[in-house]
Write an enzyme that holds these catalytic residues in place. Sequence first.
Site, mmCIF file in Angstrom:
data_model
loop_
_atom_site.group_PDB
_atom_site.id
_atom_site.type_symbol
_atom_site.label_atom_id
_atom_site.label_comp_id
_atom_site.label_asym_id
_atom_site.label_seq_id
_atom_site.Cartn_x
_atom_site.Cartn_y
_atom_site.Cartn_z
ATOM 1 N N CYS A 38 -74.590 20.844 -3.767
ATOM 2 C CA CYS A 38 -75.778 20.838 -2.847
ATOM 3 C C CYS A 38 -75.085 20.983 -1.407
ATOM 4 O O CYS A 38 -75.632 21.423 -0.511
ATOM 5 C CB CYS A 38 -76.604 19.582 -3.193
ATOM 6 S SG CYS A 38 -77.118 19.582 -4.783
ATOM 7 N N CYS B 258 -92.424 -14.805 -4.563
ATOM 8 C CA CYS B 258 -92.961 -14.284 -3.270
ATOM 9 C C CYS B 258 -93.087 -15.427 -2.370
ATOM 10 O O CYS B 258 -93.469 -16.723 -2.678
ATOM 11 C CB CYS B 258 -94.591 -13.861 -3.453
ATOM 12 S SG CYS B 258 -95.414 -13.601 -2.026
ATOM 13 N N HIS C 166 -90.433 7.686 -6.025
ATOM 14 C CA HIS C 166 -90.081 6.795 -6.849
ATOM 15 C C HIS C 166 -90.018 5.426 -6.100
ATOM 16 O O HIS C 166 -89.412 4.536 -6.708
ATOM 17 C CB HIS C 166 -88.747 6.817 -7.955
ATOM 18 C CG HIS C 166 -89.274 8.252 -8.829
ATOM 19 N ND1 HIS C 166 -87.968 8.976 -9.368
ATOM 20 C CD2 HIS C 166 -90.214 8.777 -9.320
ATOM 21 C CE1 HIS C 166 -88.640 9.847 -10.097
ATOM 22 N NE2 HIS C 166 -89.979 9.897 -10.148
ATOM 23 N N CYS D 299 -94.538 -8.008 -3.855
ATOM 24 C CA CYS D 299 -95.246 -9.040 -4.728
ATOM 25 C C CYS D 299 -96.101 -8.502 -5.469
ATOM 26 O O CYS D 299 -96.973 -7.708 -5.154
ATOM 27 C CB CYS D 299 -95.695 -9.966 -3.985
ATOM 28 S SG CYS D 299 -96.735 -11.434 -5.239
ATOM 29 N N CYS E 19 -99.923 -10.493 -4.743
ATOM 30 C CA CYS E 19 -100.557 -10.515 -3.366
ATOM 31 C C CYS E 19 -100.311 -9.157 -2.642
ATOM 32 O O CYS E 19 -100.886 -8.871 -1.588
ATOM 33 C CB CYS E 19 -100.212 -11.679 -2.614
ATOM 34 S SG CYS E 19 -98.731 -11.750 -1.887
ATOM 35 N N GLY F 74 -75.447 21.771 -12.274
ATOM 36 C CA GLY F 74 -75.678 22.084 -13.860
ATOM 37 C C GLY F 74 -77.010 22.491 -14.103
ATOM 38 O O GLY F 74 -77.808 23.284 -13.315
HETATM 39 ZN ZN ZN Z 1 -97.217 -12.955 -3.010
#
Ligand code: ZN
Length: 304
Positions: free
Chosen positions: A289, A205, A146, A154, A157, A273
Amino acid sequence: MRALFVSADPLGQVQFVQAQLQSGAAVGGVGVEELQAFVEEHPRLLALSGAGISQHSGIPTYRDAVGVWKSNKPIQHGEFIRHHATRQRYWARSYKGWPNVANARPNAAHIALSELEDLGYVQTLVTQNIDRLHQKAGHRKVIDLHGRLDQVICMDCGETVTRADVQDWLAQNNAHLDEIKVTAAPDGDAQIEGEVLNDMQVPSCFRCSGLLKPNVVFYGSSVNKEIVNAVYDQLSQVDALLVVGTSLMVFSSFRFCKFAQANDIPILCINEGLTRADDMLRLKVLADCGSTLQHLAQALLVRG
Ligand SMILES: [Zn+2]
C-alpha cells in the site's frame, strides 16, 4: 451463496469466508499506471483502509494474506461486559500493548492518503483501524468505523476519558505489571497469562464508578447505525471506492462494497493479498500500500 456471508456469529462468518477465499479466484493485479489513469477519470474517491496500512507502523494484524487468524482469539463484547475476569485479562494485556500503539508513527501509506486528500481526490476516509494513525498523518476527514483506542468510555454514564489517563491509573494500581515481559499483539493487546491476572485492578468511571470500556467496537458488537448511514451517504457522492490494506473479512466494512456494487460505484483495491470482494473489483493492484499510494500521489501531483 452470497446470503451466507451474513452470519449472526462473527467467528463462524470469518471461517466461512476463509473457505471461500482459499477456493476462490482472485482478479489479476494491474500496475499503478492503470490505477492512476482510472483515478484521473474518477477523481472523487472514498477510501476504506484496514490493518494492512498500519502493519508497517509496527502494529501487527490479526490475519495473514489468506485471512487466517494469526493471534489468539480477540476479546468478545459480551464477555467483556459480563465477566470481571475478562476485563482483568483485557486491561492487563492492554496495559502492556498500549504503548506500542501510542508511540506508533504514521507510515508512507497514511501520509500518501493524506496527500491525496489535500490534492482533492480522497473526499472521505473510512478506516477499520483504531490506532488514529491517519489523524496523526494529518488526514482531516476520517470516519473511525471501529472506534478509537486512545479513548475509554463509561458504559453507564457515557463519559469519555483518555486512554493515557487510564494508563496512569493502571500503573498506579498495578505496579507488579511492570515486571512482566510480554510481546505486542494486535490492536493494543498483548500476550499475558497467569496468576498475576487474579490481582489485576481494573479501572472504573472516574465520575460514576461505572464500567469502563475502550471506545472501540469489539467482536460480537456492531457499528453504530448513524456511522454506517454516514458512510453510505458519503459513498453516494463519490466516483469510486478505493479499498486499501484490508481483506474485508468483517461484514462491517464488506457491506460498503456491496453498497457500491449495488449502486454502480466502481471498486478499486490496493492489497498484497486476497480480499473478500475480489470478484467485485474493477481494478486491483496486488502490491504494498505504502509504495503504491506514494507513486499514485506523486503522479497525480505532477499532473496537477
Ligand atoms: Zn460513568
